[in-house]
Design an enzyme around this catalytic site. Structure first.
Site, PDB file in Angstrom:
ATOM      1  N   TYR A   1      17.209   6.035  -4.091  1.00 37.70           N
ATOM      2  CA  TYR A   1      16.899   4.807  -3.344  1.00 37.70           C
ATOM      3  C   TYR A   1      18.083   3.859  -3.420  1.00 37.70           C
ATOM      4  CZ  TYR A   1      12.531   3.991  -0.984  1.00 37.70           C
ATOM      5  OH  TYR A   1      11.541   3.961  -0.040  1.00 37.70           O
TER       6      TYR A   1
ATOM      7  N   GLU B   1      18.362   0.644  -1.243  1.00 37.38           N
ATOM      8  CA  GLU B   1      18.203  -0.455  -0.266  1.00 37.38           C
ATOM      9  C   GLU B   1      19.320  -1.477  -0.429  1.00 37.38           C
ATOM     10  OE1 GLU B   1      14.293  -1.841  -1.080  1.00 37.38           O
ATOM     11  OE2 GLU B   1      13.393  -0.618   0.482  1.00 37.38           O
TER      12      GLU B   1
ATOM     13  N   ASP C   1      25.624   1.691  24.545  1.00 38.36           N
ATOM     14  CA  ASP C   1      24.990   2.786  23.815  1.00 38.36           C
ATOM     15  C   ASP C   1      25.746   4.048  24.229  1.00 38.36           C
ATOM     16  OD1 ASP C   1      23.483   4.916  22.980  1.00 38.36           O
ATOM     17  OD2 ASP C   1      21.558   4.137  23.702  1.00 38.36           O
TER      18      ASP C   1
ATOM     19  N   THR D   1      24.305   7.802  18.536  1.00 41.62           N
ATOM     20  CA  THR D   1      23.719   8.801  17.646  1.00 41.62           C
ATOM     21  C   THR D   1      24.887   9.584  17.064  1.00 41.62           C
ATOM     22  OG1 THR D   1      23.519  10.327  19.492  1.00 41.62           O
ATOM     23  CG2 THR D   1      21.551   9.074  18.921  1.00 41.62           C
TER      24      THR D   1
ATOM     25  N   LYS E   1      24.892  14.339  18.745  1.00 44.62           N
ATOM     26  CA  LYS E   1      25.078  14.950  20.067  1.00 44.62           C
ATOM     27  C   LYS E   1      26.511  15.473  20.142  1.00 44.62           C
ATOM     28  CE  LYS E   1      21.498  12.177  22.298  1.00 44.62           C
ATOM     29  NZ  LYS E   1      21.061  11.147  21.352  1.00 44.62           N
TER      30      LYS E   1
ATOM     31  N   ARG F   1      21.493  14.462  12.361  1.00 46.22           N
ATOM     32  CA  ARG F   1      20.626  13.606  13.171  1.00 46.22           C
ATOM     33  C   ARG F   1      20.653  12.192  12.592  1.00 46.22           C
ATOM     34  NH1 ARG F   1      17.453  14.882  17.021  1.00 46.22           N
ATOM     35  NH2 ARG F   1      18.474  16.893  17.004  1.00 46.22           N
TER      36      ARG F   1
HETATM   37  C1  PLP Z   1      21.603   7.120  25.274  1.00 44.15           C
HETATM   38  C2  PLP Z   1      20.676   7.386  24.130  1.00 44.15           C
HETATM   39  N1  PLP Z   1      20.425   6.389  23.256  1.00 44.15           N
HETATM   40  C3  PLP Z   1      19.596   6.557  22.219  1.00 44.15           C
HETATM   41  C4  PLP Z   1      18.961   7.764  21.996  1.00 44.15           C
HETATM   42  C5  PLP Z   1      17.982   7.863  20.874  1.00 44.15           C
HETATM   43  O1  PLP Z   1      18.378   8.656  19.837  1.00 44.15           O
HETATM   44  P1  PLP Z   1      17.320   9.237  18.795  1.00 44.15           P
HETATM   45  O2  PLP Z   1      16.633  10.369  19.454  1.00 44.15           O
HETATM   46  O3  PLP Z   1      18.188   9.617  17.632  1.00 44.15           O
HETATM   47  O4  PLP Z   1      16.383   8.126  18.435  1.00 44.15           O
HETATM   48  C6  PLP Z   1      19.194   8.833  22.854  1.00 44.15           C
HETATM   49  C7  PLP Z   1      18.550  10.131  22.614  1.00 44.15           C
HETATM   50  O5  PLP Z   1      18.587  11.058  23.302  1.00 44.15           O
HETATM   51  C8  PLP Z   1      20.070   8.634  23.965  1.00 44.15           C
HETATM   52  O6  PLP Z   1      20.290   9.598  24.863  1.00 44.15           O
END
Ligand code: PLP
Length: 397
Positions: A45, A47, A204, A230, A233, A239
């Site tokens: 842990y 935090e 994002d 993320t 990918k 993950r």
């Molecule tokens: C553009 C985008 N943002 C956020 C996410 C969310 O990621 P997670 O599945 O890890 O929550 C995804 C997932 O496919 C995504 O394509």
């Protein structure tokens, strides 16, 4: 006693090895990434944050004892990711996933009810970009920009909607968009808008982060105030999620993750993120991403040659969308996904611009090349896969 679970894991491992994996958001991690994820760090842990952060954005420290090695790993992870993106932005590597990274990013600078301008979900935006069934659509006043008649982001629409809705945050990034996103153009629109309070610019880059890292996509660093991603990918890590932000926003972003939206960080995953960052710094990773993009173009071109309609007519990145609306009006994306599954080819149904079917059925599929390129498939292999998919679809019609 051997757990029954390991037999089930073996079956999934076999499936992953046997199937052709074309889901654009998936990849296969290295043995070292797996090793770090399966390590004793899961027992700890921690935090809070390391007391003195390597980028000078200090925090209060951890809420538990015994964190000296955890601190070292988390700091190292931050340093390596900033090296990957060649940036001095602050980074928080604790988000459990991309969705939580987005939630914390919004909550770091917005109040519930504030207006966010994002890419419309039918045209490639993610659930966390304002779906009414997601926290984003429930907490915030979501407005959307569209794509033009060719499927490209309509930048004029973004400019008009910034003026019309005066959003507190403009979001760029998508789950299913095959063209380069012009971050510099959106930055200029925000800077040149005559709003008294300029919106924050958030990117994002979950899908394209590997391309950004390798120089195959325009970088959002130096343009966006907050960048989420993320790690699993195109970055080919475990993950998980990450948030980068300007130094001024470091305290707000860190606070929005902990204590704002998460408890103890997953330090075994953070260690695996650090391993993935080491890998992403190598020339081999650059070469890998170059192959992903080359393979994607080769496969996409073959589908076009075979008479398929591709949204925007091509791809600049690791994915593209087939639109069956005109070429195969009787078959849905779901039917294609199910039929391909029977032939050990895995992909996902996807909405297309001006979608007439429900998101459960859809009129298209999304195809990505990141995972199979990790399995060392070449451009010729991808052309052969396109032909195989075509023959399966032709038998369905
Ligand atoms: C553009 C985008 N943002 C956020 C996410 C969310 O990621 P997670 O599945 O890890 O929550 C995804 C997932 O496919 C995504 O394509």
């Amino acid at each position: 006693m051997e757990s029954r679970v390991f037999q089930m894991i073996e079956k999934e491992k076999d499936r992953q090895e046997r199937n052709i994996e074309l889901i654009a958001s998936e990849n296969f991690v290295s043995e070292n990434v797996l090793r770090a994820m399966g390590s004793c760090l899961t027992n700890k842990y921690s935090e809070g944050y390391p007391a003195v952060r390597e980028d000078g954005c200090g925090r209060k420290g951890r809420y538990y004892g015994g964190c000296q090695f955890i601190d070292e790993i988390e700091e190292y992870c931050c340093t390596k990711w900033r090296e990957v993106f060649n940036t001095d932005y602050h980074v928080n590597v604790q988000p459990h996933c991309g969705s939580q990274a987005n939630m914390a990013a919004y909550l770091s600078v917005l109040e519930p009810g504030d207006t966010i301008l994002a890419m419309s979900l039918n045209n490639g935006g993610h659930l966390t970009h304002g779906s009414p069934v997601n926290f984003s659509g429930r907490l915030f006043d979501m407005k959307f920009y569209d794509v033009d008649k060719n499927g490209y982001i309509d930048y004029d629409d973004i400019g008009n909607k910034i003026r019309e809705f005066k959003p507190a945050l403009v979001l760029a990034g998508a789950s299913a968009y095959s063209r380069e996103i012009e971050f510099d153009r959106i930055r200029d629109m925000i800077d040149n808008s005559d709003l008294n309070k300029k919106p924050y610019f958030m990117v994002d880059m979950a899908h394209i982060a590997g391309l950004v890292a390798a120089g195959y996509h325009q970088t959002p660093f130096g343009k966006a105030d907050i960048i989420t991603t993320t790690t699993h990918k195109t970055l080919r890590g475990p993950r998980g999620g990450m948030i980068f932000c300007t130094k001024e926003l470091a305290g707000k972003v860190d606070g929005a993750i902990f204590p704002g939206t998460q408890g103890g960080p997953l330090e075994h995953v953070i260690a695996a993120k650090a391993v993935a960052a080491e890998e992403a710094c190598t020339p081999e990773f650059k070469e890998y991403i170059g192959d992903v993009v080359k393979n994607c173009k080769a496969m996409c071109d073959e589908f076009i040659r075979l008479g398929y309609e591709v949204v925007t007519g091509g791809t600049d990145n690791h994915l593209f969308l087939l639109d069956f609306s005109n070429t195969h009006p009787k078959i849905s994306g779901k039917a294609v996904q199910d039929e391909l599954d029977k032939h050990y080819i895995t992909l996902n149904k996807n909405c297309v611009p001006n979608e007439k079917r429900s998101p459960v059925q859809t009129s298209g599929v999304r195809i990505g090349t990141a995972a199979e390129t990790t399995k060392r498939k070449t451009a010729e292999d991808f052309v052969m896969i396109a032909r195989k998919i075509d023959s399966i679809i032709s038998n369905m019609a």
